[in-house]
Design an enzyme around this catalytic site. Structure first.
Site, mmCIF file in Angstrom:
data_model
loop_
_atom_site.group_PDB
_atom_site.id
_atom_site.type_symbol
_atom_site.label_atom_id
_atom_site.label_comp_id
_atom_site.label_asym_id
_atom_site.label_seq_id
_atom_site.Cartn_x
_atom_site.Cartn_y
_atom_site.Cartn_z
ATOM 1 N N HIS A 149 0.827 -1.264 -0.120
ATOM 2 C CA HIS A 149 0.007 0.036 0.069
ATOM 3 C C HIS A 149 0.974 0.883 -0.145
ATOM 4 C CE1 HIS A 149 -4.120 -1.821 0.754
ATOM 5 N NE2 HIS A 149 -3.261 -2.808 1.018
ATOM 6 N N ASP A 358 3.504 9.423 -0.631
ATOM 7 C CA ASP A 358 2.344 8.618 -0.099
ATOM 8 C C ASP A 358 2.258 7.507 -1.159
ATOM 9 O OD1 ASP A 358 -0.112 8.002 1.260
ATOM 10 O OD2 ASP A 358 -0.860 10.174 1.476
#
Ligand code: ADQ
Length: 459
Positions: A149, A358
């Site tokens: 992720h 991110d």
């Protein structure tokens, strides 16, 4: 499999991973296995299993030392900073790595007792990289996939980690490795080459390594666009959101929603907002920044430090610029239900989502999905978030560039309706094409196919 399991509870706030795993399991049914989040008492107990709406949730407790060394230590003080390109925050302790291996072995032992023939195993995130190797060593032969992720760092950053070769060899025991962006796939291949020598072949997303074939691909995680739009349209009418809107007294709302984490760029964001206010006196009294930042990983030192720094930054900004009837920043360390949060996002004229690194950033996607297509808000997005690869209709800016962010903010606040609609239409289309269901379907389909190759790759 994921480190933490989040059985749905009222008012609970799932993080990005949980939102994705739940959406996938709701369609297929299945078992979600991981840590309960609790410290164990004496001795090791069998997993606790609860079933709800066609999904079984199995959790185990971990002992206090493992929580400290495996979770706070190796996962969140070694892997997290390095994978987010913060070698300066990286800390390493060999005993933490041993705990990481130990906890993975325990997860594998308990999981094997629950697996049935024909099962497909999907492992999530950086906590569980060794799992496939251990499951294979113990005889499991079904397909095993891994999805990361967070960003995958380039080999030249990853090599800071003393055990990077071991981890890369472990990752090559999966049939399929899924990453968020093309950049991550390139970094992954660079790290495989570093670990196995330059002789690794990569054809059309398939690597031949150490006598095995590993598929690698880009699987950007998405959101459920239509469900979010409906949820947001409903909750924007509800009391909590209406009270927020009333409290603005007509001011324009800029919103930020992030776990309190140094990778989310909150210090830089507040500095950019301050820069914007200093250079745009007209905006004083006319805008409010609502920053929602629930606390996370409070046992890790770096997180206590960033919390303190943000409290200071908020106090300083408000102290310098506030008026008797206006507070520039509202800063909240609390969770909301997903539904209420979607209502807040819909009510905001601008979302300021500027992580310094991110994997994807689901809040950016949720913001787009939550908008009223006839009168949508504007997304200001960091060029260093994975989501920037898809959301090209956002105003993209470098999160470290105060002036660039301030300019994007100004442009967002003054953008004409036609341009807002056009940018929103373009982004909503991208999100719908690659929503959360497609993400899990594509991954599971490709994992089945990759698992069907079997081990080969003739030496
Ligand atoms: P996170 O770092 O947790 O996820 P993000 O992708 O933004 O970051 O997901 C956060 C999720 O939590 C969103 O669904 C959001 O709505 C929810 N949330 C945040 N604050 C909340 C609050 N106060 N109350 C309620 N809900 C809240 C990790 C990676 C990301 C990657 C995701 C998914 O770090 O890069 O996008 O996994 O792969």
């Amino acid at each position: 499999m994921s480190n933490r399991v989040a059985p749905p509870r009222r008012g609970a706030a799932p993080g990005g991973l949980a939102v994705g795993v739940l959406a996938a399991l709701r369609r297929t049914g299945g078992l979600w296995f991981g840590w309960s989040g609790n410290a164990a008492g004496e001795g090791e107990r069998a997993p606790e299993i609860v079933a709800r709406d066609g999904i079984r949730y199995a959790t185990i407790d971990l002992c206090a030392e493992d929580i400290e060394r495996y979770y706070n230590g190796y996962c969140n003080a070694s892997l997290w900073p390095l994978f987010h390109y913060f070698p300066g925050r990286f800390a390493y302790d060999e005993e933490n790595f041993q705990a990481y291996q130990r906890v993975n072995a325990r997860f594998a032992t308990e999981l094997l007792k629950l697996l049935r023939p024909g099962d497909l195993v999907w492992v999530h995130d950086y906590h569980l990289m060794p799992l496939a190797r251990i499951l294979r060593d113990r005889g499991f032969s079904g397909p095993i996939g891994f999805f990361l992720h967070i960003p995958f760092p380039h080999a030249q950053v990853l090599r800071v980690l003393p055990n990077h070769e071991t981890l890369m060899r472990d990752l090559c025991c999966y049939d399929l490795v899924g990453l968020q962006t093309r950049d991550d796939v390139q970094s992954f291949v660079s790290a495989v080459r570093l670990a196995f020598g330059g002789a690794v072949r990569c054809d059309d997303g398939r690597l031949d390594v150490g006598g095995r074939r590993v598929s690698v691909g880009t699987y950007p995680i998405g959101v459920d666009v239509d469900a979010i739009r409906q949820e947001a349209a409903r909750t924007v009418q509800e009391e909590t959101v209406q009270r927020l809107i009333a409290s603005l007294l007509g001011r324009r709302l800029i919103i930020g929603v992030d776990r309190l984490d140094y990778s989310k760029g909150l210090i830089q964001r507040f500095a950019a907002y301050e820069h914007f206010l200093e250079h745009d006196p007209e905006s004083h009294g006319r805008v409010t920044l609502l920053q929602i930042a629930p606390l996370s990983r409070t046992d890790v030192l770096a997180y206590t430090e960033i919390r303190r720094a943000l409290e200071q930054a908020t106090g300083k900004l408000n102290g310098r610029l506030a008026a008797a009837d206006w507070t520039p920043v509202r800063y909240l360390n609390r969770n909301y239900s997903h539904a209420t949060l979607m209502g807040f996002l819909r009510a905001a004229h601008v979302a300021l989502i500027t992580p310094v690194r991110d994997g994807m950033n689901l809040v950016a996607k949720e913001y787009v999905a939550a908008q009223d297509p006839d009168d949508p808000g504007v997304l200001v997005l960091s060029s260093l978030a994975g989501a920037a690869h898809e959301l090209t209709g956002a105003l993209l800016a470098n999160p470290y560039d105060r002036r660039g962010i301030a300019e994007a903010l100004r442009a967002a606040l003054h953008m004409p309706l036609a341009e807002r609609r056009e940018r929103h239409r373009e982004m909503a289309e991208v999100l719908r094409r690659n929503d959360i269901h497609r993400w899990s379907e594509r991954f599971c389909h490709d994992l089945q196919a990759a698992g069907a190759y079997g081990p080969p790759a003739a030496a």
